[in-house]
Motif scaffolding. Structure first.
Motif, short mmCIF file in Angstrom:
data_model
loop_
_atom_site.label_atom_id
_atom_site.label_comp_id
_atom_site.label_asym_id
_atom_site.label_seq_id
_atom_site.Cartn_x
_atom_site.Cartn_y
_atom_site.Cartn_z
N THR A 364 0.84 -1.20 0.00
CA THR A 364 0.00 0.00 0.00
C THR A 364 0.87 1.25 0.00
O THR A 364 0.61 2.20 -0.73
CB THR A 364 -0.93 -0.02 1.22
OG1 THR A 364 -1.61 -1.27 1.25
CG2 THR A 364 -1.95 1.11 1.16
N ASN A 365 1.94 1.22 0.81
CA ASN A 365 2.86 2.36 0.87
C ASN A 365 3.60 2.54 -0.44
O ASN A 365 3.73 3.65 -0.94
CB ASN A 365 3.91 2.16 1.97
CG ASN A 365 3.32 2.37 3.34
OD1 ASN A 365 2.24 2.95 3.46
ND2 ASN A 365 4.01 1.88 4.37
N GLU A 366 4.11 1.45 -1.00
CA GLU A 366 5.01 1.56 -2.14
C GLU A 366 4.27 1.60 -3.47
O GLU A 366 4.80 2.09 -4.46
CB GLU A 366 6.03 0.41 -2.14
CG GLU A 366 6.97 0.50 -0.96
CD GLU A 366 8.08 -0.55 -1.00
OE1 GLU A 366 8.17 -1.29 -2.00
OE2 GLU A 366 8.83 -0.62 -0.02
N TYR A 367 3.07 1.01 -3.52
CA TYR A 367 2.37 0.97 -4.82
C TYR A 367 0.99 1.61 -4.76
O TYR A 367 0.71 2.57 -5.46
CB TYR A 367 2.28 -0.47 -5.32
CG TYR A 367 1.65 -0.54 -6.69
CD1 TYR A 367 2.39 -0.21 -7.83
CD2 TYR A 367 0.31 -0.89 -6.85
CE1 TYR A 367 1.82 -0.23 -9.10
CE2 TYR A 367 -0.27 -0.92 -8.12
CZ TYR A 367 0.49 -0.59 -9.24
OH TYR A 367 -0.09 -0.61 -10.47
N GLY A 368 0.12 1.06 -3.94
CA GLY A 368 -1.25 1.58 -3.88
C GLY A 368 -2.15 0.64 -3.12
O GLY A 368 -1.69 -0.38 -2.60
N ASP A 369 -3.45 0.99 -3.04
CA ASP A 369 -4.39 0.21 -2.25
C ASP A 369 -4.54 -1.22 -2.79
O ASP A 369 -4.51 -1.44 -3.99
CB ASP A 369 -5.76 0.89 -2.24
CG ASP A 369 -5.68 2.25 -1.54
OD1 ASP A 369 -4.92 2.34 -0.55
OD2 ASP A 369 -6.35 3.20 -2.00
N MET A 370 -4.70 -2.14 -1.86
CA MET A 370 -4.84 -3.56 -2.20
C MET A 370 -6.17 -4.07 -1.67
O MET A 370 -6.55 -3.77 -0.53
CB MET A 370 -3.72 -4.39 -1.50
CG MET A 370 -2.31 -4.03 -1.93
SD MET A 370 -1.90 -4.78 -3.51
CE MET A 370 -0.93 -3.44 -4.26
N TYR A 371 -6.86 -4.87 -2.48
CA TYR A 371 -8.03 -5.58 -1.94
C TYR A 371 -7.55 -6.71 -1.05
O TYR A 371 -6.49 -7.29 -1.28
CB TYR A 371 -8.88 -6.14 -3.09
CG TYR A 371 -9.72 -5.09 -3.77
CD1 TYR A 371 -10.99 -4.78 -3.27
CD2 TYR A 371 -9.23 -4.40 -4.88
CE1 TYR A 371 -11.76 -3.80 -3.88
CE2 TYR A 371 -9.99 -3.42 -5.49
CZ TYR A 371 -11.26 -3.12 -4.99
OH TYR A 371 -12.02 -2.15 -5.59
N SER A 372 -8.36 -7.01 -0.02
CA SER A 372 -7.94 -8.08 0.90
C SER A 372 -9.12 -8.56 1.74
O SER A 372 -10.13 -7.86 1.87
CB SER A 372 -6.83 -7.58 1.83
OG SER A 372 -6.46 -8.62 2.72
N GLU A 378 -9.77 1.55 3.34
CA GLU A 378 -11.23 1.53 3.41
C GLU A 378 -11.82 1.23 2.05
O GLU A 378 -11.35 1.75 1.03
CB GLU A 378 -11.74 2.86 3.95
CG GLU A 378 -13.07 2.68 4.67
CD GLU A 378 -13.43 3.92 5.47
OE1 GLU A 378 -14.58 4.34 5.35
OE2 GLU A 378 -12.55 4.45 6.18
N GLY A 379 -12.84 0.39 2.03
CA GLY A 379 -13.51 0.07 0.78
C GLY A 379 -12.80 -0.99 -0.04
O GLY A 379 -13.18 -1.26 -1.18
N TYR A 380 -11.77 -1.58 0.49
CA TYR A 380 -11.00 -2.58 -0.25
C TYR A 380 -11.19 -4.02 0.27
O TYR A 380 -10.35 -4.87 0.07
CB TYR A 380 -9.52 -2.19 -0.32
CG TYR A 380 -9.25 -1.16 -1.38
CD1 TYR A 380 -8.77 -1.54 -2.64
CD2 TYR A 380 -9.52 0.19 -1.17
CE1 TYR A 380 -8.55 -0.58 -3.64
CE2 TYR A 380 -9.32 1.15 -2.14
CZ TYR A 380 -8.83 0.76 -3.38
OH TYR A 380 -8.62 1.69 -4.38
N GLY A 381 -12.30 -4.24 0.96
CA GLY A 381 -12.60 -5.59 1.42
C GLY A 381 -13.09 -6.44 0.27
O GLY A 381 -13.66 -5.95 -0.70
N LEU A 382 -12.85 -7.75 0.35
CA LEU A 382 -13.34 -8.66 -0.68
C LEU A 382 -14.83 -8.89 -0.47
O LEU A 382 -15.34 -8.74 0.64
CB LEU A 382 -12.60 -10.00 -0.62
CG LEU A 382 -11.12 -9.98 -0.98
CD1 LEU A 382 -10.54 -11.39 -0.84
CD2 LEU A 382 -10.88 -9.45 -2.39
N LYS A 383 -15.52 -9.24 -1.53
CA LYS A 383 -16.93 -9.58 -1.41
C LYS A 383 -17.07 -10.94 -0.75
O LYS A 383 -16.10 -11.64 -0.49
CB LYS A 383 -17.58 -9.60 -2.80
CG LYS A 383 -17.57 -8.22 -3.46
CD LYS A 383 -18.64 -8.16 -4.56
CE LYS A 383 -18.54 -6.84 -5.30
NZ LYS A 383 -17.88 -7.03 -6.63
N GLU A 384 -18.35 -11.31 -0.53
CA GLU A 384 -18.63 -12.56 0.18
C GLU A 384 -18.03 -13.79 -0.49
O GLU A 384 -17.65 -14.75 0.17
CB GLU A 384 -20.13 -12.73 0.31
CG GLU A 384 -20.54 -13.29 1.67
CD GLU A 384 -22.04 -13.14 1.87
OE1 GLU A 384 -22.71 -14.16 1.73
OE2 GLU A 384 -22.50 -12.01 2.11
#
Lengths: 516, 474
Positions: A364-372, A378-384
């Motif tokens: 996240t620091n070096e590249y950008g937001d990650m889904y997980s 915020e807003g990067y949670g995986l779906k069900e």
């Protein structure tokens, strides 16, 4: 129906053996009655009453063994033979010693009166009882079990403070006490670095890296993940800090945790202030200002924590990366040159929870937001359905993946399946993985994932792309799986193997930059 | 309790106890550390309510009460002081009363052998001429039944005691209490298995007229015979004094015969008496039982104690008593015995578990001393190692080791002593009981022997009652 008799002269068996054999013979198909007795007058009387006193039996005397079977004609001979075999077996039985295991803590203490530590991994609802009994017997406790109510945790930890005993856990997966690897732990050399960790793989990563720098460990103490939350307020970490401060063999102390609750952080830092020994604080993803006003040294990552501790012991800076930027660029070039234009995303598939957190924070620091499934943005949670979205880093050891399944560190096939699944997505360019070895882990996790790596690479190559796989192994060359051998298996499968998770992340992040 | 500091652990050699995943212990052993694996089972068989009750019954008061109970068991000194007559000597035994194996039971609900023995007792007492008359008399309500335990007595199998029967009188010299038991009739067709034919009655009459009085006279010439000593010696000679009494019977005869020879009985009578005792391997059972009863009664009625002071079966129900719950029985349906049957019989023929003889196990002998008697472990098709395991398991549910009864094969370790109700619920380990098997029809007698589990329900009932009684006071 028919009857058959067999008499063996001059053979003595005790009546208990005979009754036992008769019971077995009687249970044979087609046999309605079996009598195996010595030919005494009393026994002949019994045979007569049962209408089984055949002439040969009548002629037998007290020193003769008499076998009489009654049942279907065609099975009688076999039944007599079975009887003789059973008699022979009974005579030979009883040589080997059955292994004895005590059924209770009390029994175990009797069996080993100088016991000093109890590992408890029974189901959560029963674990607190066992832990309390152990503490009340003056024994240190490692509570591996999870699902222990927090009220029980607090009560146990308060009891442990009163008795000045360890209460590591609940949900404590890793500890090394007096060089003994407990549960999920690596084999390390003895040395001056002591660790108190609220996370299992965090403790494994730091201890392994310290060991690999040629510096050993004094103690690695786990507190359980909830210790630094607002309810428990670091009861265990504070006590363990004090103990390591008093331990002559510990020269540097490393604290490892996810960012603690404010109440816990304050109490811990208060204790840190009182201790003269150098303390490295690695609250992964936390606020460095927590060490302000103390002599403690902040560390950004697990690797940073390990290297700073080693640096203090060696009296010199330890190179944070181990690999120069130009070396990294070379790898990036090599890995990206054969990728096709559709490939642009990263998928991180972690078995170790804290290693996953470390990767998420740094990416996240070096590249950008990650889904997980354990998102930090915020807003990067995986779906069900837990399917990967764009750049995704997942912790396969989290509850949403392990319901009814073993943890992927124990049984990594789940990750292999996921890896093959990710390779079907043509937008995927780079896969980032960890391999955690040591006791408790699978006996060949690299070998397990290596097959999947080969297959995934072939799948992507078939459609004209190149799948980059970046890996690191957490462990030591003294672990039963052996660090070098595990790394070699990954390399042979085509993965780029970096010495640490942080360096693997750095390479992966630069590959991402290179292809986007 | 240790006053060691935490950091001192770091200077010690690590010795681990592992409760749960076995690989953790294996890994440590592989690295050269000592680790003991616990064969853990969920407390109360996973019954969380019971596990919670267990937490409620943890206190120093209970521990202290149990210490007191165990001390009484250890210090008890049962001595055979004489032979009495049931109707005269047993406290509370009046009129046409028949005692039976506990827990208390009614005629309608009795097992076959117990009914048969009760009928036999009516005929023996001369209250009825035959079976028909006896049943009529009993059904009229003229005969009263009660549990032998309620009259300081115990009886093997049906445990039937009627007023004219001779009884051993055992006195606990330390605490002054007495216990009683009939004399053993021998094997074959006997009243205690429900037989009631004329030969049975005739033998009972001989025991009443000759055997009992003669042994009584002999004992009067002695200072009493110390039963604790005989049991202790017999355990070193392969007995556990419940299912195997060969050595103890011989030892007893060695003690009593010199006194018998000083009585006025004829050589004919003496010959018959000695032959009777010598021909009956279980003659001592009826002495070991009242010795155990006298011991356990001393430990009964101690407030807050969770020590089990009696276990008994009447062929229908299994019952236990708890020191801190004096006078109460906690019962559940008795099980069938898992054992070996004499030729011609099978489990279908068996009566449910029967008899007061489980007083032995409560008093640290019988099944609890199985390691001393490898010769009988074969009853369950087991090995010598099994017999040792049976005894060792019992240390998990008891509070102490016996100071008098020791087991050679366990390096003279004391037998497991003082069953703690809480530990049974905790571990799910039930007391090991070895026992004879009676035919379910009256009059046929013993048809086998084996091991039997007490029903766990009666222990759960007792723990609930204990928690309720002492609820706010613990």
């Amino acid at each position: 129906m028919a009857k058959k008799v067999f008499v063996k002269e001059g053979t003595y068996y005790d009546s208990v053996t005979l009754m036992s054999v008769a019971k077995d013979v009687k249970s044979l198909d087609g046999i309605t009655e079996a009598v195996v007795v010595m030919g005494t007058d009393a026994n002949k009387g019994i045979l007569k009453e049962a209408n089984l006193l055949l002439p040969e039996a009548e002629a037998a005397n007290a020193n003769d063994l008499v076998i009489v079977v009654d049942g279907e004609e065609d099975v009688l001979d076999e039944a007599i033979e079975t009887t003789k075999t059973l008699m022979a077996e009974k005579k030979n039985a009883g040589g080997g010693k059955a292994e004895e295991k005590p059924s209770t803590l009390r029994g175990a203490i009797e069996a080993q009166p100088d016991s000093n530590l109890v590992i408890i991994s029974v189901p959560g609802q029963f674990a607190a009882r066992e832990a309390r009994k152990a503490l009340n017997n003056g024994l240190h406790v490692m509570l591996f079990s999870d699902n222990v109510p927090v009220e029980d945790e607090i009560a146990l930890k308060e009891l442990a403070v009163e008795k000045d005993l360890l209460l590591m856990g609940p949900d404590c997966g890793t500890a090394i006490v007096n060089q003994a690897p407990l549960a999920f732990a690596n084999v390390v050399s003895k040395g001056p670095v002591g660790i108190v960790a609220a996370s299992g793989t965090g403790a494994q990563a730091v201890s392994s890296l310290v060991d690999r720098q040629g510096v050993g460990l004094s103690q690695v103490i786990g507190t359980g993940g909830r210790d630094l939350k607002s309810k428990v307020k670091g009861i265990e970490m504070i006590k363990d800090l004090k103990a390591l401060a008093q331990d002559d063999d510990t020269e540097v102390i490393v604290l490892v945790s996810k960012p603690p609750a404010k109440e816990a952080a304050e109490k811990i830092m208060e204790e840190v202030k009182k201790i003269k020994k150098p303390i490295v604080v690695n609250f992964l993803g936390g606020d460095p200002s927590v060490v302000e006003g103390t002599d403690a040294i902040w560390a950004n990552t697990l690797e940073d924590g390990a290297f700073k501790a080693v640096g203090i012991i060696k009296g010199e800076d330890v190179a944070a990366g181990g690999m120069s930027q130009s070396e990294i660029e070379e790898i990036v070039k090599e890995e990206t040159s054969n990728m096709n234009s559709k490939q642009k995303y990263l998928r991180g598939l972690y078995t170790g929870g804290t290693l996953c957190s470390e990767a998420l924070i740094q990416l996240t620091n070096e590249y950008g937001d990650m889904y997980s499934n354990i998102p930090i943005s915020e807003g990067y949670g995986l779906k069900e359905d837990l399917k990967s979205i764009e750049n995704t880093v997942i912790d396969l050891g989290e509850d949403d993946f392990t319901q009814g399944k073993p943890h992927p560190m124990i049984e990594p096939y789940m990750r292999s399946e996921r890896l093959l699944e990710e390779a079907k997505d043509e937008e995927v360019g780079v896969i980032l993985i960890d391999v955690v070895i040591g006791y408790g882990s699978h006996m060949d996790p690299a070998g397990e994932v290596a097959e999947a790596i080969k297959e995934a690479k072939a799948t992507v190559a078939d459609r004209g792309g190149y799948l980059s796989v970046i890996a690191s192994v957490c462990g030591t060359d003294k672990d039963p799986q052996n660090l070098d051998m595990q790394e070699e298996k990954l390399r042979k499968a085509g993965a780029k193997v970096l010495p640490t998770n942080v360096q693997a992340v750095r390479v992966a992040s630069q590959i991402l930059s290179g292809i986007n | 309790m240790t006053d060691k500091k935490l950091h001192e652990l770091f200077k010690e050699e690590l010795k681990v106890i592992n409760i749960g995943l076995e690989s953790f212990a294996e890994n440590l052993k592989g690295e050269g550390f000592d680790a003991v694996q616990v064969d853990w089972r969920p407390p109360a068989g996973g019954d969380e309510k019971m596990a919670k009750l267990l937490d409620e019954v943890e206190s120093e008061k209970i521990d202290d009460a149990n210490k007191k109970a165990v001390e009484k068991i250890q210090k008890s000194d049962p001595v055979l002081i004489g032979v009495g007559v049931a109707g005269k000597d047993l406290p509370g035994m009046e009129g046409k009363m028949i005692l039976h194996a506990s827990p208390p039971n009614t005629w309608d609900n009795m097992s076959g052998p117990m009914q048969g023995a009760a009928i036999g007792a009516c005929i023996y007492e001369g209250w009825a001429a035959d079976e028909e008359e006896a049943v009529k008399l009993i059904e009229s309500g003229e005969v009263t039944f009660d549990a032998a335990h309620h009259h300081n007595a115990v009886g093997p199998m049906t445990g039937i005691v009627s007023p004219s029967m001779p009884v051993w009188i055992v006195e606990n010299k330390t605490y002054g209490n007495k216990a009683y038991c009939t004399l053993n009739e021998g094997l074959g067709k006997v009243l205690r298995f429900g037989a009631n034919g004329s030969d049975v009655i005739e033998k009972l009459k001989w025991m009443e007229k000759i055997l009992g009085p003669a042994l009584g006279d002999a004992l009067a010439k002695s200072d009493g015979i110390n039963l604790k000593n005989i049991t202790a010696q017999a355990l070193h000679m392969g007995d556990e004094v419940h299912n195997r009494n060969k050595a103890a019977t011989s030892l007893f005869m060695r003690e009593i015969i010199p006194y018998l020879l000083q009585t006025d009985y004829s050589n004919e009578d003496l010959k018959e008496i000695i032959e009777f005792m010598g021909g009956n391997e279980h003659f001592y059972l009826n002495l070991s039982m009242p010795a155990s009863k006298a011991t356990m009664d001393a430990a009964d009625g101690i407030e807050y104690s969770t020590v089990i002071t009696a276990m008994a079966r009447n062929g229908v129900d299994f019952g236990i008593r708890i020191s801190g719950l004096e006078g109460e029985w906690f019962t559940a349906p008795a099980e069938k015995v898992d054992g070996l049957y004499f030729p011609g019989y099978s489990e279908e023929d068996a009566c449910r578990d029967l008899g007061d003889s489980t007083i032995s196990e409560t008093a640290a002998v019988g099944g609890f001393a199985m390691a001393a008697a490898p010769a009988i472990v074969g009853f369950v098709g087991g090995t010598v190692d099994d017999s040792i395991k049976f005894t060792k398991d019992m240390y998990e549910i008891t509070l102490d080791e016996n100071q008098n009864f020791t087991i050679p094969t366990l390096s003279f370790r004391g037998t497991p002593t003082g069953i703690d109700l809480r530990k049974i619920i905790e571990t799910g380990i039930l007391p090991t009981i070895n026992t004879g098997i009676a035919h379910k029809e009256p009059g046929i007698g013993q048809i086998g022997a084996g091991l039997v589990d007490p029903p766990v329900a009666c222990f759960k009932k007792a723990l609930r009652a204990f928690a309720q009684k002492y609820n706010d006071k613990i």
